[in-house]
Enzyme design. Sequence first.
Site, PDB file in Angstrom:
ATOM      1  N   GLY A 330      40.264  36.571  41.251  1.00 39.34           N
ATOM      2  CA  GLY A 330      40.198  35.505  42.237  1.00 39.34           C
ATOM      3  C   GLY A 330      38.783  34.990  42.402  1.00 39.34           C
ATOM      4  O   GLY A 330      38.020  34.910  41.442  1.00 39.34           O
ATOM      5  N   SER A 331      38.406  34.676  43.633  1.00 36.66           N
ATOM      6  CA  SER A 331      37.105  34.076  43.911  1.00 36.66           C
ATOM      7  C   SER A 331      36.100  35.117  44.379  1.00 36.66           C
ATOM      8  O   SER A 331      36.484  36.186  44.873  1.00 36.66           O
ATOM      9  CB  SER A 331      37.255  33.007  44.992  1.00 36.66           C
ATOM     10  N   ALA A 333      34.252  35.037  47.038  1.00 32.50           N
ATOM     11  CA  ALA A 333      34.353  35.234  48.486  1.00 32.50           C
ATOM     12  C   ALA A 333      35.438  36.248  48.830  1.00 32.50           C
ATOM     13  O   ALA A 333      35.223  37.168  49.628  1.00 32.50           O
ATOM     14  CB  ALA A 333      34.635  33.902  49.180  1.00 32.50           C
ATOM     15  N   VAL A 334      36.615  36.098  48.217  1.00 32.65           N
ATOM     16  CA  VAL A 334      37.706  37.035  48.490  1.00 32.65           C
ATOM     17  C   VAL A 334      37.426  38.379  47.821  1.00 32.65           C
ATOM     18  O   VAL A 334      37.807  39.432  48.342  1.00 32.65           O
ATOM     19  CB  VAL A 334      39.056  36.454  48.023  1.00 32.65           C
ATOM     20  N   GLY A 335      36.729  38.356  46.699  1.00 35.24           N
ATOM     21  CA  GLY A 335      36.364  39.603  46.030  1.00 35.24           C
ATOM     22  C   GLY A 335      35.537  40.511  46.920  1.00 35.24           C
ATOM     23  O   GLY A 335      35.707  41.731  46.924  1.00 35.24           O
ATOM     24  N   GLU A 352      37.419  40.387  38.777  1.00 30.18           N
ATOM     25  CA  GLU A 352      37.189  39.243  37.893  1.00 30.18           C
ATOM     26  C   GLU A 352      37.207  38.018  38.795  1.00 30.18           C
ATOM     27  O   GLU A 352      38.250  37.632  39.309  1.00 30.18           O
ATOM     28  CB  GLU A 352      38.275  39.162  36.809  1.00 30.18           C
ATOM     29  N   CYS A 386      39.965  30.593  34.568  1.00 30.53           N
ATOM     30  CA  CYS A 386      38.752  31.341  34.922  1.00 30.53           C
ATOM     31  C   CYS A 386      37.706  31.220  33.828  1.00 30.53           C
ATOM     32  O   CYS A 386      36.505  31.288  34.095  1.00 30.53           O
ATOM     33  CB  CYS A 386      39.088  32.800  35.195  1.00 30.53           C
TER      34      CYS A 386
END
Length: 633
Positions: A330-331, A333-335, A352, A386
């Site tokens: 994902g992104s 920020a969410v990582g 990733e 990605c």
Amino acid sequence: GHYFIAIKQRNITRMSKFFKGSSGFLGKAPKWWTNMVSAKETYHVVDSVLSFFQNHKVIIITASITLYVLWKTKDLVFFGPMRKSLKVDVPLEADINYSGGEVLDDPNLKMFGDDKIATYDKITFEKLGSGSANVFSDDDVKNAVKRARAAQQSWGKTSFDTRRKFLQLIQDYVTEHQKEICVIASRETGKTLVDGGFGEVLTTCEKIAWTLEHGENVLKTEKRPTGMIMMHKVARVEYVPLGVLGCIIPWNYPFHNMFGQVISSLFAGNGLVVKVSEYSSWSCDFFLQIVRAALENVGQSPDLVQVVTGYGATGASLCNSGVDKIVFIGSPAVGKLVMRQAADTFTPVVLELGGKDASIVCEDCDFSKVVNLALRGTFQNCGQNCIGLERLIVHAGIYDKMVSVLEAKVNALSQGNPLRENVDCGAMTMGAASAKHLEAMVAKAVQSGARLLAGGKQNGPFFQPTLLVDVTSDMEIAQEETFGPIMTVMKANDDDHAVEIANGCNYGLGSSVFSLNYARAENITHRLVTGMCNINDYGVNYLCQSLPFGGVKISGFDRFAGVEGLRGCCLTRSITTDKFYGIRTDIPPPLQYPLSGSGFAFCESLVNLFYSRTLMQRITAMFSLAKIGSEKK
């Protein structure tokens, strides 16, 4: 070819002299040889052979590849027809001509409440399935993990033959239902069938094929060498199933993102709980049925794989559910949020987090091939990749030519509903909001000096294929992942400048370099700060499934796919045992508790025996050890 002919002529001359000079021993030269030499057509014979290969090279190459593929897939060729096909109920929406679902007015995911996820065609807004999916609560997620863990107790003990059969059943089903899978992915995300064929089906089949051929060797017990000091021991590494893995996957490739985790996790002997994106909460049910049908076919519990749907809270619950490892795609920020949640339970994570992939195009590249690869790398899946090509860095010597060619190509791209017409690009999965965000990014770049030569506008869930040139590193669009159909072209003065531009952002997932001077391309590659790079190609590292996939910097860390990814699904356990019967480790008297005064002298001599620089020092240490060992404690 002419060098080959010259070598042949030289050898023929030598053989002629050999026959003539050896008549007493060999007798008369063979008739076939005399005729060939006397005809004086050696050159023409060899030239004819070479001409035949040249004129029929396509047939010869095709036949060679076909024979190679048949050999590599001999088990499937000879035993595939003996396997029963999986029986799975295919949704009505898998028919490309399906129509008739209720059309939702200006839909959004939460239109039916916070405990439901609206499921609809991202282009036509028709309901998919029942029209909604449930949001899993914290207890629901924990129960899913519990069921997967119970089923894993049996699955973890299965042989590799059973696991291969499981994957072969899925491979059979996928190859027999390619179109249905791609149509379902298209309705869920807005992608074209070609994008689905490449990104959903082909990649999944290749991952299965690699795992079938190499998976067991990757996970089998390895013997490791021991030093002299442990010469009486055998050292080995075992790859043991972790238990249950939790995977949080994005919406851009709903089929492959799910099956990519299923393939590795289950082949390594684990159970799996997948939290799918809220934007792909309809198709996951059908995909799950494929997996469960294959599990039942090999006599295993379908509970081994679980799918949970929901929003961020559901993902957080999975991180704290007791799974043994988390894979998040994902992104950034969410990582960060996933890392914080996993830290509470010390759960290891693989992250990733996307990329801002750059392609460096040198003036000595294969120009026409680069153009085609750049277009595919940018507009595949409407740019929602990605490892999408987000920055095309072109050397000044061919910059104007590249821009001119790309302008005509990008302006010729078509867009629309891929299930109703033949188009190059579909829609943005996240709809108008995502398209409007891209429009604002493009407008801001133009205000900063970039030139817009194609597209740049939003139309409902669509965003036009866009060409933006004269982009510089200080622009937002050169730093932030767009995840859309935007080709940004940047000019580089030389190789050093190109590398500086490529490394000049916080992402570091993939990259590529185009130059027919391979030494030059390698030199540039070694200076790029990315997890992956392709020379004279784009994105093919993911089709080389022996390679790990992942990046550096804010693109994340650790790897999935390849040897490293498959082993990452396991506990790496180090084991030693005795090499010889009757020879076991005992603590020498000087080191036994309570310690005697000679303990350190013994350690010092032991170190000198094994690691001193000279032979004399080692011999002296050996006598010292013998003396200390003979002393009474």
